[in-house]
Motif scaffolding. Sequence first.
Motif, mmCIF file in Angstrom:
data_model
loop_
_atom_site.group_PDB
_atom_site.id
_atom_site.type_symbol
_atom_site.label_atom_id
_atom_site.label_comp_id
_atom_site.label_asym_id
_atom_site.label_seq_id
_atom_site.Cartn_x
_atom_site.Cartn_y
_atom_site.Cartn_z
ATOM 1 N N LEU A 102 32.817 30.861 53.897
ATOM 2 C CA LEU A 102 33.528 31.868 53.106
ATOM 3 C C LEU A 102 32.722 33.162 53.038
ATOM 4 O O LEU A 102 31.628 33.199 52.471
ATOM 5 N N LEU A 120 32.140 36.817 51.712
ATOM 6 C CA LEU A 120 32.479 37.515 50.466
ATOM 7 C C LEU A 120 31.805 38.871 50.438
ATOM 8 O O LEU A 120 30.584 38.939 50.329
ATOM 9 N N SER A 127 34.514 40.247 44.523
ATOM 10 C CA SER A 127 34.991 39.151 45.377
ATOM 11 C C SER A 127 34.070 37.930 45.268
ATOM 12 O O SER A 127 34.499 36.807 45.499
ATOM 13 N N GLN A 182 35.481 35.866 42.416
ATOM 14 C CA GLN A 182 36.741 35.227 42.778
ATOM 15 C C GLN A 182 36.540 34.214 43.916
ATOM 16 O O GLN A 182 37.187 33.172 43.957
ATOM 17 N N GLY A 183 35.594 34.538 44.793
ATOM 18 C CA GLY A 183 35.308 33.643 45.910
ATOM 19 C C GLY A 183 34.758 32.300 45.444
ATOM 20 O O GLY A 183 35.150 31.243 45.955
ATOM 21 N N LEU A 197 37.666 30.372 44.131
ATOM 22 C CA LEU A 197 38.500 29.879 45.225
ATOM 23 C C LEU A 197 37.835 28.676 45.900
ATOM 24 O O LEU A 197 38.480 27.653 46.162
ATOM 25 N N LEU A 201 37.042 37.302 52.157
ATOM 26 C CA LEU A 201 37.554 37.881 50.924
ATOM 27 C C LEU A 201 36.732 39.127 50.616
ATOM 28 O O LEU A 201 35.564 39.039 50.261
ATOM 29 N N GLU A 227 41.173 42.742 50.686
ATOM 30 C CA GLU A 227 41.978 41.518 50.582
ATOM 31 C C GLU A 227 42.325 41.221 49.134
ATOM 32 O O GLU A 227 43.461 40.860 48.804
ATOM 33 N N MET A 228 41.310 41.405 48.248
ATOM 34 C CA MET A 228 41.539 41.141 46.821
ATOM 35 C C MET A 228 42.686 42.001 46.297
ATOM 36 O O MET A 228 43.559 41.529 45.568
ATOM 37 N N VAL A 263 43.739 36.362 51.693
ATOM 38 C CA VAL A 263 42.447 36.095 52.336
ATOM 39 C C VAL A 263 42.689 36.155 53.838
ATOM 40 O O VAL A 263 43.765 35.764 54.312
ATOM 41 N N GLU A 270 46.327 36.552 58.078
ATOM 42 C CA GLU A 270 46.153 36.765 56.647
ATOM 43 C C GLU A 270 47.062 35.802 55.917
ATOM 44 O O GLU A 270 48.160 35.503 56.378
ATOM 45 N N VAL A 308 46.618 34.271 48.776
ATOM 46 C CA VAL A 308 45.590 33.416 48.170
ATOM 47 C C VAL A 308 46.167 32.077 47.718
ATOM 48 O O VAL A 308 45.550 31.029 47.907
#
Length: 427
Positions: free
Chosen positions: A331, A333, A338, A341-342, A345, A385, A389-390, A395, A408, A411
């Motif tokens: 992932l 970030l 992010s 939030q990452g 997620l 992310l 993207e946010m 994502v 893409e 989320v």
Amino acid sequence: MGKIIEPLRGVHDVLPEAAPAWQFLERIAREVFASYGYEEFRVPVIEQTQLFQRSIGDFTDIVEKEMFSFIDQGEDHITLRPEATAGIARAMISNGLLREGRLRVWCMGPMFRRERPQAGRYRQFHQIDAEAFGFAGPDIDAEIILLSARLLRRLGLSRIKLLVNSLGTPASRAAYRDQLTAYFGAHEAELDEDSKRRLHGNPLRILDSKNPDMQRIVAGAPLLLETLDAESRQHFDSLCAHLRSAGIAYHVEPRLVRGLDYYTRTVFEWTTDALGSQSTVCAGGRYDGLVGQLGGPSTPGIGWAMGQERIVMLLEKQGWVPSRDRPQVYLVLVGERSEHQGFQLAEQLREAWPDLKLQVNLGGGNFKTQFKRADKSGAQFALVLGDDEMARGVVALKALRQELAQEECPVDRISERLAALLGLKGA
Ligand code: ATP
Ligand code: MG
């Protein structure tokens, strides 16, 4: 600057790149034990020193010179376990398990012997053990050997060979011991130092000598198999018949004695010609006197121990190809928001798919740096992310090992998308 601290002599780190072979061995061992109805038994790494003195015997390499022993704060005499059988027998007695009669167990873990370190011989090493208590007949001898054979076969090992012998009862062994003392006594001048010492303590151990100069004298020694008592003979013949009907090739090796004092009747070893002089990969035997000797109810027993380092060396030698446990998804970030939030997620994905292997980028970095790390991690996909993207509630998903167009995904749909791509099964 502090001086670098080196590891102790004869102990080893298992690096992540080597771990898959160990995991493979241990996973197959667990499966094979389960398939024979053997249960795991975990015993302490430290025990009272006298446990090993009383069980293994004073005139053995282990007790004579290999034990790591110390006195704890001036009180207890403690030894790091050099093997598992004595501790398991002790635990069977301490926990009153032998009242139930018959038990089949296994154990796995580190052992400690102060030996001269060399390839295949270490001061901390690891063993897988199988032990069975309360079975007197040759059927358990056959079963426990078949179990070891299946394990070695499932590991895909070839170039191994099974040697078997019988040491008889304590009485026939005592008579044999007198014969050996007389024979080696007549050759005393030709014996090496070790053998001279063993001559009156434990002459059977001379048969086990690794000194090539001793081979000629050993070759002329009388054989116990030739004067075995009738019951031991029958036990041994029945074991051999079982092995033949199971299609397990074996070689009777009348000079096989094994290093430990507690063995009676059946002894056996699996050896290989692929590892030089450290050729034994698994060894064991019957120990009908051990539990009684340790103060427990008289109970027959039999077991074996497999050296894990030597098995791993064999796997490597045979070109066993490890598959490292790589993440499936990395992932990426970018940006402080992010990151928060990452993390969320990532936790949601792990919650939904316990079999998903997901690594999160830590410590920031720009896209380029993070993609380099993603590639190095071995992951199949990068999830991206960033602020952009946010802002759009998506994502980005990029395949790292195959030609696929970057896509893409909203989320709230990414979980399903990953599951479909990776074949995840969920809880
Ligand atoms: P050896 O004659 O090689 O010293 P042993 O009779 O002392 O062997 P056991 O006590 O029967 O060996 O141990 C069972 C198995 O454990 C051995 O066959 C070997 O594979 C492994 N093993 C024993 N000692 C070591 C060690 N110091 N380092 C690595 N593996 C070992
Ligand atoms: Mg040894």
